[in-house]
Design a protein around this motif. Structure first.
Motif, PDB file in Angstrom:
ATOM      1  N   HIS A   1      -1.366  -7.606   5.462  1.00  0.00           N
ATOM      2  CA  HIS A   1      -2.420  -7.893   6.438  1.00  0.00           C
ATOM      3  C   HIS A   1      -3.409  -8.932   5.920  1.00  0.00           C
ATOM      4  O   HIS A   1      -3.305  -9.425   4.800  1.00  0.00           O
TER       5      HIS A   1
ATOM      6  N   GLY B   1      -3.929   3.321  -1.272  1.00  0.00           N
ATOM      7  CA  GLY B   1      -3.694   3.158   0.158  1.00  0.00           C
ATOM      8  C   GLY B   1      -4.590   4.141   0.858  1.00  0.00           C
ATOM      9  O   GLY B   1      -5.146   5.059   0.216  1.00  0.00           O
ATOM     10  N   THR B   2      -4.737   3.999   2.188  1.00  0.00           N
ATOM     11  CA  THR B   2      -5.643   4.928   2.847  1.00  0.00           C
ATOM     12  C   THR B   2      -4.945   6.239   3.239  1.00  0.00           C
ATOM     13  O   THR B   2      -5.601   7.146   3.728  1.00  0.00           O
TER      14      THR B   2
ATOM     15  N   PHE C   1       0.863  -1.199   0.000  1.00  0.00           N
ATOM     16  CA  PHE C   1       0.000   0.000   0.000  1.00  0.00           C
ATOM     17  C   PHE C   1       0.894   1.241   0.000  1.00  0.00           C
ATOM     18  O   PHE C   1       2.098   1.145   0.241  1.00  0.00           O
TER      19      PHE C   1
ATOM     20  N   GLN D   1      -7.993   1.935   9.574  1.00  0.00           N
ATOM     21  CA  GLN D   1      -7.321   1.528  10.796  1.00  0.00           C
ATOM     22  C   GLN D   1      -7.000   2.758  11.650  1.00  0.00           C
ATOM     23  O   GLN D   1      -6.570   3.795  11.131  1.00  0.00           O
TER      24      GLN D   1
ATOM     25  N   PRO E   1      -1.580   3.053   7.093  1.00  0.00           N
ATOM     26  CA  PRO E   1      -1.473   2.215   8.296  1.00  0.00           C
ATOM     27  C   PRO E   1      -0.514   1.036   8.164  1.00  0.00           C
ATOM     28  O   PRO E   1       0.256   0.760   9.087  1.00  0.00           O
ATOM     29  N   THR E   2      -0.522   0.340   7.029  1.00  0.00           N
ATOM     30  CA  THR E   2       0.359  -0.819   6.871  1.00  0.00           C
ATOM     31  C   THR E   2       1.804  -0.331   6.841  1.00  0.00           C
ATOM     32  O   THR E   2       2.694  -0.900   7.486  1.00  0.00           O
TER      33      THR E   2
ATOM     34  N   ALA F   1      -8.992   1.298   0.051  1.00  0.00           N
ATOM     35  CA  ALA F   1      -7.682   1.126  -0.608  1.00  0.00           C
ATOM     36  C   ALA F   1      -7.691  -0.030  -1.606  1.00  0.00           C
ATOM     37  O   ALA F   1      -6.714  -0.752  -1.723  1.00  0.00           O
TER      38      ALA F   1
ATOM     39  N   ALA G   1      -8.696  -4.662   0.421  1.00  0.00           N
ATOM     40  CA  ALA G   1      -7.974  -3.907   1.445  1.00  0.00           C
ATOM     41  C   ALA G   1      -8.759  -3.981   2.755  1.00  0.00           C
ATOM     42  O   ALA G   1      -9.957  -4.292   2.762  1.00  0.00           O
ATOM     43  N   ALA G   2      -8.087  -3.672   3.836  1.00  0.00           N
ATOM     44  CA  ALA G   2      -8.754  -3.669   5.136  1.00  0.00           C
ATOM     45  C   ALA G   2      -9.914  -2.676   5.124  1.00  0.00           C
ATOM     46  O   ALA G   2     -11.013  -2.952   5.635  1.00  0.00           O
ATOM     47  N   SER G   3      -9.669  -1.525   4.531  1.00  0.00           N
ATOM     48  CA  SER G   3     -10.700  -0.489   4.471  1.00  0.00           C
ATOM     49  C   SER G   3     -11.879  -0.931   3.600  1.00  0.00           C
ATOM     50  O   SER G   3     -13.005  -0.477   3.800  1.00  0.00           O
TER      51      SER G   3
HETATM   52  N1  ASP Z   1      -3.892  -1.352   4.656  1.00  0.00           N
HETATM   53  C1  ASP Z   1      -4.812  -0.306   4.356  1.00  0.00           C
HETATM   54  C2  ASP Z   1      -6.092  -0.926   3.919  1.00  0.00           C
HETATM   55  O1  ASP Z   1      -6.060  -2.107   3.660  1.00  0.00           O
HETATM   56  C3  ASP Z   1      -4.343   0.620   3.346  1.00  0.00           C
HETATM   57  C4  ASP Z   1      -3.028   1.196   3.615  1.00  0.00           C
HETATM   58  O2  ASP Z   1      -2.224   0.639   4.353  1.00  0.00           O
HETATM   59  O3  ASP Z   1      -2.797   2.253   3.045  1.00  0.00           O
HETATM   60  O4  ASP Z   1      -7.077  -0.272   3.815  1.00  0.00           O
END
Ligand code: ASP
Length: 328
Positions: free
Chosen positions: A95, A188-189, A39, A207, A44-45, A160, A164-166
């Motif tokens: 993640h 990415g976020t 990302f 996150q 966050p990652t 993202a 993605a986690a978001s």
């Molecule tokens: N890991 C974040 C997501 O999955 C994106 C990021 O790290 O920018 O939303």
């Protein structure tokens, strides 16, 4: 130039009768390690990868550089790490979205999350926060849910990329609110957050580590947290579960992985420095301020990470399919 360390290791290898491969392992790390973060930088990652890598690099006596390879919900970066030489010099920090959730979201993933990687260790679990742009005419989660329902056709949420986690946080939220809103994908976020602050879209589930500063600065609104319990860092923000969507719970674990075939001695060495890093009081304090849940020693072994990955695949693949999301 041949270093003294290498000559000493080679001499020891001759004395001990070690093979070239054993020598490489005994001498590891002999050069810079690259950690692929799938990302954008500043998200966050990336933040977690950099905090941990900096300390691990000190302990290993070798530089660790972070390579941000964003796009396609993290699948491009994860695929790059999967195809790297299994020599301990290219790792991934990623993640459960890219490794577990994605299985339900892509018709064909460019990697096999279980077969293509050697887990090294868990790096931390992150709660998420539902954040909305400042101008959204709502005060709390109930008003938010009613507003989104009433304005389904024009509301937009950021994420993202698929998997993605978001995306997971947003799709579970939207599915439980029974709304279908337009999603705006980013690499990415970090870039998504900039646009949320600028009011370019309406909300995102991201996150905590990425959004706390902007919440505290009053630039975005926090409407709910994704955990079963409220967060110490945001005591006044209700859980989404208590605020109106009972059962909503999403937490994102992150971990270090190496390409399949990376020697066990190297995995163990990396795991040992990761475990020491997580136990470092300055690191755990910094992570706690960012609402990151730091794993204990037993949870951060390679075997525990393999089990965590498997449990996430078992939990999230059916849950995402049940939410009615069609694979791309
Ligand atoms: N890991 C974040 C997501 O999955 C994106 C990021 O790290 O920018 O939303």
């Amino acid at each position: 130039m041949i270093s003294r360390r290498l000559i000493a290791a080679a001499t020891a290898a001759v004395v001990l009768g070690l093979s070239g491969q054993a020598l490489a392992q005994a001498n590891y790390p002999a050069k810079t390690i690259t950690v692929v973060v799938p990302f954008a930088a500043g998200g966050p990652t990336d933040a977690l990868a950099r905090i941990l890598s900096a300390k691990m690099s000190e302990k290993l006596g070798q530089q660790i550089i972070v390579d941000n390879v964003g796009g396609a919900g993290g699948t491009i970066g994860v695929a790059k790490a999967a195809r790297a030489a299994p020599d301990g010099y290219t790792l991934a920090f990623t993640h459960m979205g890219t490794l577990a959730v994605n299985i339900a979201l892509y018709k064909s993933l460019p990697y096999d999350s279980v077969k293509d990687f050697e887990p090294i260790g868990l790096g931390g679990t992150n709660p998420m926060v539902l954040v909305a742009k400042k101008g959204l005419p709502v005060k709390d989660f109930k008003e938010f849910a009613a507003y989104v329902k009433a304005n389904e056709a024009k509301v937009q949420y950021g994420m993202a990329g698929i998997g993605a986690a978001s995306h997971l946080g947003g799709l579970m939220l939207n599915s439980m609110m029974k709304v279908n809103v337009l999603e705006i994908p980013y690499r990415g976020t970090a870039p998504a957050l900039n646009d949320l602050v600028a009011g370019q879209f309406d909300y995102m589930v991201d996150q905590a580590v990425n959004v706390l500063a902007q919440i505290k600065g009053g630039n975005i609104m926090a409407l709910g947290v994704s955990t079963k319990k409220r967060l110490d860092v945001l005591p006044d923000v209700p859980t989404i579960d208590e605020a109106g969507l009972p059962g909503y719970e999403v937490e994102i674990w992150n971990g270090f992985f190496a390409p399949k075939g990376t020697p066990k001695a190297i995995i163990d060495k990396l795991n040992a420095v990761l475990t020491e890093t997580l136990a470092d009081p300055a690191i755990s304090k910094r992570l706690a301020e960012l609402a990151v849940v730091v794993p204990g020693k037993a949870e951060s072994t390679p075997e525990a990470l393999a089990a965590t990955l498997k449990a996430s695949i078992d939990k999230w693949v059916p849950a995402v399919r049940a939410a009615g999301v069609k694979p791309e």
